[in-house]
Write a protein that holds these residues in place. Structure first.
Motif, PDB file in Angstrom:
ATOM      1  N   GLN A   1       0.919  -1.335  -0.086  1.00 53.47           N
ATOM      2  CA  GLN A   1       0.009  -0.078   0.049  1.00 53.47           C
ATOM      3  C   GLN A   1       0.888   1.123   0.084  1.00 53.47           C
ATOM      4  OE1 GLN A   1      -3.050   0.406  -0.426  1.00 53.47           O
ATOM      5  NE2 GLN A   1      -3.911  -1.561  -0.309  1.00 53.47           N
ATOM      6  N   MET A   2       1.496   1.356  -0.922  1.00 54.61           N
ATOM      7  CA  MET A   2       2.765   2.282  -1.210  1.00 54.61           C
ATOM      8  C   MET A   2       2.074   3.906  -1.403  1.00 54.61           C
ATOM      9  SD  MET A   2       4.436   1.542  -4.920  1.00 54.61           S
ATOM     10  CE  MET A   2       4.152  -0.218  -4.425  1.00 54.61           C
ATOM     11  N   MET A   3       0.858   3.702  -1.897  1.00 58.67           N
ATOM     12  CA  MET A   3       0.391   5.207  -2.030  1.00 58.67           C
ATOM     13  C   MET A   3      -0.064   5.834  -0.695  1.00 58.67           C
ATOM     14  SD  MET A   3      -1.242   2.792  -4.147  1.00 58.67           S
ATOM     15  CE  MET A   3      -2.851   2.613  -4.100  1.00 58.67           C
ATOM     16  N   ALA A   4      -0.286   5.085   0.402  1.00 59.06           N
ATOM     17  CA  ALA A   4      -0.524   5.757   1.595  1.00 59.06           C
ATOM     18  C   ALA A   4       0.961   5.833   2.611  1.00 59.06           C
ATOM     19  CB  ALA A   4      -1.622   4.914   2.370  1.00 59.06           C
ATOM     20  N   GLU A   5       1.672   4.832   2.317  1.00 55.23           N
ATOM     21  CA  GLU A   5       2.997   4.769   3.180  1.00 55.23           C
ATOM     22  C   GLU A   5       3.812   5.777   2.678  1.00 55.23           C
ATOM     23  OE1 GLU A   5       3.099   0.511   4.840  1.00 55.23           O
ATOM     24  OE2 GLU A   5       4.346   0.765   3.197  1.00 55.23           O
ATOM     25  N   ARG A   6       4.092   6.022   1.190  1.00 52.22           N
ATOM     26  CA  ARG A   6       5.000   6.963   0.702  1.00 52.22           C
ATOM     27  C   ARG A   6       4.248   7.746  -0.327  1.00 52.22           C
ATOM     28  NH1 ARG A   6       7.102   5.966   4.693  1.00 52.22           N
ATOM     29  NH2 ARG A   6       9.436   5.243   5.141  1.00 52.22           N
ATOM     30  N   PRO A   7       3.384   8.412  -0.026  1.00 56.66           N
ATOM     31  CA  PRO A   7       2.500   9.158  -0.939  1.00 56.66           C
ATOM     32  C   PRO A   7       3.245  10.313  -1.792  1.00 56.66           C
ATOM     33  CG  PRO A   7       2.179  10.176   1.493  1.00 56.66           C
ATOM     34  CD  PRO A   7       2.700   8.900   1.492  1.00 56.66           C
ATOM     35  N   ASP A   8       4.157  10.979  -1.126  1.00 55.44           N
ATOM     36  CA  ASP A   8       5.015  11.677  -2.144  1.00 55.44           C
ATOM     37  C   ASP A   8       5.918  11.240  -3.051  1.00 55.44           C
ATOM     38  OD1 ASP A   8       3.731  14.246  -0.844  1.00 55.44           O
ATOM     39  OD2 ASP A   8       5.177  14.122   0.841  1.00 55.44           O
ATOM     40  N   ALA A   9       6.515  10.055  -2.531  1.00 53.96           N
ATOM     41  CA  ALA A   9       7.584   9.304  -3.430  1.00 53.96           C
ATOM     42  C   ALA A   9       6.801   8.562  -4.762  1.00 53.96           C
ATOM     43  CB  ALA A   9       8.365   8.426  -2.734  1.00 53.96           C
ATOM     44  N   VAL A  10       5.567   8.212  -4.454  1.00 56.90           N
ATOM     45  CA  VAL A  10       4.800   7.643  -5.311  1.00 56.90           C
ATOM     46  C   VAL A  10       4.293   8.901  -6.245  1.00 56.90           C
ATOM     47  CG1 VAL A  10       2.334   6.440  -5.797  1.00 56.90           C
ATOM     48  CG2 VAL A  10       3.967   5.647  -4.048  1.00 56.90           C
ATOM     49  N   LEU A  11       3.718   9.834  -5.777  1.00 57.50           N
ATOM     50  CA  LEU A  11       3.317  11.112  -6.604  1.00 57.50           C
ATOM     51  C   LEU A  11       4.592  11.390  -7.569  1.00 57.50           C
ATOM     52  CD1 LEU A  11       1.552  13.130  -7.671  1.00 57.50           C
ATOM     53  CD2 LEU A  11       2.136  14.504  -5.482  1.00 57.50           C
ATOM     54  N   ASP A  12       5.699  11.507  -7.000  1.00 58.60           N
ATOM     55  CA  ASP A  12       6.554  12.108  -7.971  1.00 58.60           C
ATOM     56  C   ASP A  12       6.951  11.128  -9.171  1.00 58.60           C
ATOM     57  OD1 ASP A  12       7.057  14.205  -6.196  1.00 58.60           O
ATOM     58  OD2 ASP A  12       8.576  13.345  -5.049  1.00 58.60           O
ATOM     59  N   ALA A  13       7.005   9.865  -8.842  1.00 57.93           N
ATOM     60  CA  ALA A  13       7.352   8.938  -9.810  1.00 57.93           C
ATOM     61  C   ALA A  13       6.285   8.997 -10.955  1.00 57.93           C
ATOM     62  CB  ALA A  13       7.448   7.602  -9.333  1.00 57.93           C
ATOM     63  N   LEU A  14       5.079   8.992 -10.087  1.00 61.30           N
ATOM     64  CA  LEU A  14       3.906   8.898 -11.280  1.00 61.30           C
ATOM     65  C   LEU A  14       3.663  10.074 -12.089  1.00 61.30           C
ATOM     66  CD1 LEU A  14       1.184   7.136  -9.204  1.00 61.30           C
ATOM     67  CD2 LEU A  14       2.436   6.187 -11.004  1.00 61.30           C
ATOM     68  N   PHE A  15       3.884  11.096 -11.548  1.00 61.13           N
ATOM     69  CA  PHE A  15       3.791  12.478 -12.112  1.00 61.13           C
ATOM     70  C   PHE A  15       5.035  12.894 -13.278  1.00 61.13           C
ATOM     71  CE2 PHE A  15       3.605  17.268 -12.629  1.00 61.13           C
ATOM     72  CZ  PHE A  15       2.267  17.388 -13.007  1.00 61.13           C
ATOM     73  N   GLY A  16       6.087  12.516 -12.792  1.00 63.40           N
ATOM     74  CA  GLY A  16       7.149  12.639 -13.941  1.00 63.40           C
ATOM     75  C   GLY A  16       6.908  11.426 -15.074  1.00 63.40           C
ATOM     76  N   PHE A  17       6.378  10.446 -14.786  1.00 59.87           N
ATOM     77  CA  PHE A  17       6.209   9.398 -15.814  1.00 59.87           C
ATOM     78  C   PHE A  17       5.052   9.993 -16.856  1.00 59.87           C
ATOM     79  CE2 PHE A  17       3.397   5.876 -17.294  1.00 59.87           C
ATOM     80  CZ  PHE A  17       4.264   5.374 -18.165  1.00 59.87           C
ATOM     81  N   ALA A  18       4.076  10.335 -16.126  1.00 57.34           N
ATOM     82  CA  ALA A  18       3.082  10.911 -17.128  1.00 57.34           C
ATOM     83  C   ALA A  18       3.579  12.022 -17.843  1.00 57.34           C
ATOM     84  CB  ALA A  18       1.714  11.280 -16.107  1.00 57.34           C
ATOM     85  N   ARG A  19       4.007  12.929 -17.332  1.00 56.54           N
ATOM     86  CA  ARG A  19       4.462  14.234 -18.092  1.00 56.54           C
ATOM     87  C   ARG A  19       5.347  13.532 -19.352  1.00 56.54           C
ATOM     88  NH1 ARG A  19       6.859  19.226 -14.751  1.00 56.54           N
ATOM     89  NH2 ARG A  19       8.171  17.472 -14.066  1.00 56.54           N
ATOM     90  N   GLY A  20       6.295  12.709 -18.993  1.00 60.52           N
ATOM     91  CA  GLY A  20       7.246  12.222 -20.151  1.00 60.52           C
ATOM     92  C   GLY A  20       6.390  11.451 -21.056  1.00 60.52           C
ATOM     93  N   ALA A  21       5.408  10.538 -20.707  1.00 62.07           N
ATOM     94  CA  ALA A  21       4.532   9.929 -21.651  1.00 62.07           C
ATOM     95  C   ALA A  21       3.696  11.056 -22.503  1.00 62.07           C
ATOM     96  CB  ALA A  21       3.398   9.279 -20.893  1.00 62.07           C
ATOM     97  N   VAL A  22       3.357  11.961 -22.044  1.00 59.92           N
ATOM     98  CA  VAL A  22       2.689  13.092 -22.951  1.00 59.92           C
ATOM     99  C   VAL A  22       3.657  13.886 -23.891  1.00 59.92           C
ATOM    100  CG1 VAL A  22       1.477  15.508 -22.900  1.00 59.92           C
ATOM    101  CG2 VAL A  22       0.927  13.513 -21.252  1.00 59.92           C
ATOM    102  N   GLU A  23       4.804  14.133 -23.297  1.00 55.84           N
ATOM    103  CA  GLU A  23       5.894  14.646 -24.228  1.00 55.84           C
ATOM    104  C   GLU A  23       6.313  13.762 -25.301  1.00 55.84           C
ATOM    105  OE1 GLU A  23       8.972  15.976 -21.569  1.00 55.84           O
ATOM    106  OE2 GLU A  23       7.449  17.384 -20.399  1.00 55.84           O
ATOM    107  N   ALA A  24       6.375  12.472 -24.773  1.00 54.06           N
ATOM    108  CA  ALA A  24       7.008  11.495 -26.005  1.00 54.06           C
ATOM    109  C   ALA A  24       5.866  11.417 -27.071  1.00 54.06           C
ATOM    110  CB  ALA A  24       7.184  10.261 -25.255  1.00 54.06           C
ATOM    111  N   LYS A  25       4.705  11.458 -26.667  1.00 52.68           N
ATOM    112  CA  LYS A  25       3.414  11.445 -27.713  1.00 52.68           C
ATOM    113  C   LYS A  25       3.493  12.695 -28.416  1.00 52.68           C
ATOM    114  CE  LYS A  25      -0.109   9.365 -29.425  1.00 52.68           C
ATOM    115  NZ  LYS A  25       0.288   7.864 -30.082  1.00 52.68           N
ATOM    116  N   GLY A  26       4.123  14.012 -27.899  1.00 56.24           N
ATOM    117  CA  GLY A  26       4.128  15.233 -28.789  1.00 56.24           C
ATOM    118  C   GLY A  26       2.753  15.747 -28.640  1.00 56.24           C
ATOM    119  N   ALA A  27       2.026  15.474 -27.764  1.00 54.04           N
ATOM    120  CA  ALA A  27       0.589  16.137 -27.404  1.00 54.04           C
ATOM    121  C   ALA A  27       0.385  16.987 -26.228  1.00 54.04           C
ATOM    122  CB  ALA A  27      -0.539  14.890 -27.284  1.00 54.04           C
TER     123      ALA A  27
END
Length: 271
Positions: free
Chosen positions: A245-271
């Motif tokens: 249950q890492m979203m509760a145990e390490r919420p900020d670390a999980v957020l950092d990883a997910l948000f960085g990935f999501a922004r990268g996926a959008v940039e890779a798509k060029g959208a």
């Protein structure tokens, strides 16, 4: 947001903007959208639409729980279609990660990123746990809740002083049972146990992939994930110091990883 189909999606209290990419959060077994509280709200206020779904039979989405990962993935794709989502980043935890994998394989034109949190494949469930789920659901909930956390006493760095990560997760699972007393726990965990299309689905995934694992996860331990990470060789692996249950145990670390990935996926798509 309640869709015409009856599906409930938490949006971070933001209006849907068709011009933005959509982060789709998919909860795990015996949970609902609330497990993504911090992460979903942040995404909603930093350039993304958010759809944090309640699966059928969970939370605010009524109806019987679906019994297979494939059916849940088909339901999710129908929700994306109904909401008119054109660019989706699927973020799934545990059972939700299998749903996200299957949906990404089925809808490659829509899914531009896939994040699998606390995942493994095959996601086998012990016979003893499945049996207990049928005969004594509360004990099964307690078993999983203990196994899903790295400690019964979390440090002050957890979401708030005096906040019980373990107790909150237990009460959520109990609430799901109260809302849907038709052996929801057994239905969800049986679906995880029976899912056998992971390797085939992985061959159809072309988008960027993130694997987010907890170093102290005993439910889906990192050492069990080799088949999954090999099948999705384009995936990036990130580990956080937490249990399942890492979203509760390490919420900020999980957020950092997910948000960085999501922004990268959008940039890779060029959208």
């Amino acid at each position: 947001m309640k869709l015409a189909s009856g599906a409930y999606c938490y949006t971070g209290v933001r209006a849907f903007d068709a011009g933005l990419p959509t982060a789709v959060f998919i909860h795990g077994a015996q949970n609902d959208h609330s497990v993504w509280g911090l992460q979903s709200r942040y995404f909603a206020h930093h350039g993304f639409n958010v759809l944090a779904v309640d699966l059928p039979g969970h939370g605010r989405t009524a109806g019987p729980a679906l019994r297979t990962v494939e059916d849940m993935a088909a339901w999710l794709i129908a929700v994306l279609t109904e909401a008119r989502v054109e660019r989706a980043i699927l973020i799934g935890h545990s059972m939700g990660s299998l749903i996200a994998l299957e949906a990404a394989a089925r809808a490659p034109g829509v899914v531009i990123g896939l994040a699998m949190v606390g995942s493994t494949y095959p996601m086998k469930v012990a016979d003893a746990l499945l049996k207990t789920a049928r005969t004594d659901e509360q004990t099964a909930i307690d078993m999983v809740n203990i196994w899903s956390h790295s400690s019964i006493a979390h440090k002050p760095s957890s979401p708030g002083p005096g906040f019980s990560v373990l107790g909150g997760a237990r009460r959520l699972m109990q609430r799901m049972s109260a809302l849907n007393p038709d052996q929801l726990f057994h239905t969800d965990f049986s679906a995880c146990n029976a899912y056998a299309n992971g390797e085939a689905a992985a061959t159809q995934v072309r988008c960027p992939v993130l694997f987010l694992f907890g170093t102290k996860d005993v439910m889906t331990p990192p050492r069990s994930t080799k088949l999954l990470t090999t099948a999705l060789a384009q995936g990036k692996v990130v580990q956080v110091d937490a249990g399942h249950q890492m979203m509760a145990e390490r919420p900020d670390a999980v957020l950092d990883a997910l948000f960085g990935f999501a922004r990268g996926a959008v940039e890779a798509k060029g959208a």
